[in-house]
Design a protein around this motif. Sequence first.
Motif, PDB file in Angstrom:
ATOM      1  N   SER A   1     -15.477 -52.844 -22.089  1.00 29.24           N
ATOM      2  CA  SER A   1     -15.454 -51.600 -23.064  1.00 29.24           C
ATOM      3  C   SER A   1     -16.704 -51.383 -24.032  1.00 29.24           C
ATOM      4  CB  SER A   1     -14.090 -51.652 -23.828  1.00 29.24           C
ATOM      5  OG  SER A   1     -14.102 -52.756 -24.693  1.00 29.24           O
ATOM      6  N   GLY A   2     -16.740 -50.533 -24.519  1.00 28.40           N
ATOM      7  CA  GLY A   2     -17.724 -50.147 -25.804  1.00 28.40           C
ATOM      8  C   GLY A   2     -19.049 -49.432 -25.170  1.00 28.40           C
ATOM      9  N   GLY A   3     -18.975 -49.008 -24.027  1.00 25.37           N
ATOM     10  CA  GLY A   3     -20.132 -48.124 -23.494  1.00 25.37           C
ATOM     11  C   GLY A   3     -20.022 -46.719 -24.189  1.00 25.37           C
ATOM     12  N   GLY A   4     -20.981 -46.129 -24.042  1.00 23.89           N
ATOM     13  CA  GLY A   4     -21.159 -44.510 -24.449  1.00 23.89           C
ATOM     14  C   GLY A   4     -22.534 -44.186 -24.471  1.00 23.89           C
ATOM     15  N   LEU A   5     -22.807 -43.054 -25.232  1.00 20.16           N
ATOM     16  CA  LEU A   5     -23.972 -42.308 -25.280  1.00 20.16           C
ATOM     17  C   LEU A   5     -24.800 -42.597 -26.695  1.00 20.16           C
ATOM     18  CD1 LEU A   5     -26.220 -40.152 -24.591  1.00 20.16           C
ATOM     19  CD2 LEU A   5     -24.476 -38.604 -25.614  1.00 20.16           C
ATOM     20  N   VAL A   6     -25.780 -43.043 -26.529  1.00 23.16           N
ATOM     21  CA  VAL A   6     -26.716 -43.272 -27.867  1.00 23.16           C
ATOM     22  C   VAL A   6     -28.083 -43.110 -27.836  1.00 23.16           C
ATOM     23  CG1 VAL A   6     -27.361 -45.822 -26.970  1.00 23.16           C
ATOM     24  CG2 VAL A   6     -27.111 -45.431 -29.518  1.00 23.16           C
ATOM     25  N   GLN A   7     -28.454 -42.701 -29.016  1.00 23.90           N
ATOM     26  CA  GLN A   7     -30.224 -42.384 -29.060  1.00 23.90           C
ATOM     27  C   GLN A   7     -30.911 -43.512 -28.754  1.00 23.90           C
ATOM     28  OE1 GLN A   7     -30.906 -40.018 -32.589  1.00 23.90           O
ATOM     29  NE2 GLN A   7     -30.603 -38.046 -31.069  1.00 23.90           N
ATOM     30  N   ALA A   8     -32.238 -43.380 -28.205  1.00 32.92           N
ATOM     31  CA  ALA A   8     -33.249 -44.231 -28.044  1.00 32.92           C
ATOM     32  C   ALA A   8     -33.425 -45.013 -29.493  1.00 32.92           C
ATOM     33  CB  ALA A   8     -34.434 -43.729 -27.551  1.00 32.92           C
ATOM     34  N   GLY A   9     -33.545 -46.389 -29.337  1.00 36.14           N
ATOM     35  CA  GLY A   9     -33.540 -47.073 -30.772  1.00 36.14           C
ATOM     36  C   GLY A   9     -32.240 -47.629 -31.314  1.00 36.14           C
ATOM     37  N   GLY A  10     -31.277 -47.071 -30.927  1.00 33.52           N
ATOM     38  CA  GLY A  10     -30.202 -47.382 -31.268  1.00 33.52           C
ATOM     39  C   GLY A  10     -29.454 -48.565 -30.892  1.00 33.52           C
ATOM     40  N   SER A  11     -28.053 -48.888 -31.009  1.00 32.01           N
ATOM     41  CA  SER A  11     -27.420 -50.044 -30.813  1.00 32.01           C
ATOM     42  C   SER A  11     -25.891 -49.743 -30.191  1.00 32.01           C
ATOM     43  CB  SER A  11     -27.284 -50.972 -31.899  1.00 32.01           C
ATOM     44  OG  SER A  11     -28.595 -51.422 -32.404  1.00 32.01           O
ATOM     45  N   LEU A  12     -25.686 -50.564 -29.410  1.00 35.64           N
ATOM     46  CA  LEU A  12     -24.257 -50.592 -28.944  1.00 35.64           C
ATOM     47  C   LEU A  12     -23.839 -52.090 -28.837  1.00 35.64           C
ATOM     48  CD1 LEU A  12     -24.028 -48.062 -26.037  1.00 35.64           C
ATOM     49  CD2 LEU A  12     -22.932 -47.835 -28.188  1.00 35.64           C
ATOM     50  N   ARG A  13     -22.343 -52.279 -28.859  1.00 30.95           N
ATOM     51  CA  ARG A  13     -21.718 -53.646 -28.323  1.00 30.95           C
ATOM     52  C   ARG A  13     -20.796 -53.481 -27.516  1.00 30.95           C
ATOM     53  NH1 ARG A  13     -18.851 -58.400 -31.944  1.00 30.95           N
ATOM     54  NH2 ARG A  13     -17.017 -56.756 -31.595  1.00 30.95           N
ATOM     55  N   LEU A  14     -21.145 -54.052 -26.358  1.00 25.28           N
ATOM     56  CA  LEU A  14     -20.176 -54.236 -25.295  1.00 25.28           C
ATOM     57  C   LEU A  14     -19.031 -55.440 -25.113  1.00 25.28           C
ATOM     58  CD1 LEU A  14     -22.443 -53.118 -22.100  1.00 25.28           C
ATOM     59  CD2 LEU A  14     -21.356 -51.701 -23.770  1.00 25.28           C
ATOM     60  N   SER A  15     -17.943 -55.024 -24.791  1.00 23.29           N
ATOM     61  CA  SER A  15     -17.172 -56.157 -25.059  1.00 23.29           C
ATOM     62  C   SER A  15     -16.388 -56.314 -23.381  1.00 23.29           C
ATOM     63  CB  SER A  15     -16.023 -55.906 -26.151  1.00 23.29           C
ATOM     64  OG  SER A  15     -16.235 -55.890 -27.106  1.00 23.29           O
ATOM     65  N   CYS A  16     -15.929 -57.518 -23.031  1.00 24.76           N
ATOM     66  CA  CYS A  16     -15.447 -57.830 -21.867  1.00 24.76           C
ATOM     67  C   CYS A  16     -14.058 -58.732 -22.013  1.00 24.76           C
ATOM     68  CB  CYS A  16     -16.489 -58.421 -20.644  1.00 24.76           C
ATOM     69  SG  CYS A  16     -15.638 -59.107 -19.117  1.00 24.76           S
ATOM     70  N   ALA A  17     -13.093 -58.207 -21.831  1.00 27.58           N
ATOM     71  CA  ALA A  17     -11.842 -58.920 -22.077  1.00 27.58           C
ATOM     72  C   ALA A  17     -11.250 -59.773 -20.765  1.00 27.58           C
ATOM     73  CB  ALA A  17     -10.845 -58.256 -22.667  1.00 27.58           C
ATOM     74  N   ALA A  18     -11.093 -60.830 -20.719  1.00 25.36           N
ATOM     75  CA  ALA A  18     -10.836 -61.875 -19.391  1.00 25.36           C
ATOM     76  C   ALA A  18      -9.297 -62.017 -19.518  1.00 25.36           C
ATOM     77  CB  ALA A  18     -11.622 -62.849 -19.350  1.00 25.36           C
ATOM     78  N   SER A  19      -8.628 -61.954 -18.552  1.00 24.99           N
ATOM     79  CA  SER A  19      -7.210 -62.611 -18.410  1.00 24.99           C
ATOM     80  C   SER A  19      -7.289 -63.957 -17.865  1.00 24.99           C
ATOM     81  CB  SER A  19      -6.418 -61.512 -17.440  1.00 24.99           C
ATOM     82  OG  SER A  19      -6.832 -61.680 -15.978  1.00 24.99           O
ATOM     83  N   GLY A  20      -6.085 -64.616 -18.066  1.00 26.97           N
ATOM     84  CA  GLY A  20      -6.110 -66.016 -17.409  1.00 26.97           C
ATOM     85  C   GLY A  20      -6.347 -66.968 -18.408  1.00 26.97           C
TER      86      GLY A  20
END
Length: 123
Positions: free
Chosen positions: A7-26
């Motif tokens: 999760s956490g993807g999206g549209l961002v302008q150049a120079g910007g920031s995003l944080r992706l997350s990955c939730a794992a089961s188990g």
Amino acid sequence: QVQLVESGGGLVQAGGSLRLSCAASGRTFSSYAMGWCRQAPGKERDFVAAITWSGGSTYYADSVKDRFTISRDNAKNTVYLQMNSLKREDTAIYLCTCDRIIGLLTTGRGSYWGQGTQVTVSS
């Protein structure tokens, strides 16, 4: 068996920031090395970053070094990818992956994969 959900993807302008997350089961999340790869349209899947089961060591592709940071929270069964100073060439589907052998992650051959989250960087 491990299931991964990004999760956490999206549209961002150049120079910007995003944080992706990955939730794992188990219940064995903490015994797996975790990583991120990305695939741009018409291109092969490329390694981005990986982290050992303890979080003690991290590995990055040259193209993202000093801009991206991978981290993990074993109590939350989650791995993160903080992406700063984003460039148009970072546009891709970002996939979470894991394996007990970190060398397989750095070569894009992890045993388990998520479905991916789209990151689009506009100029």
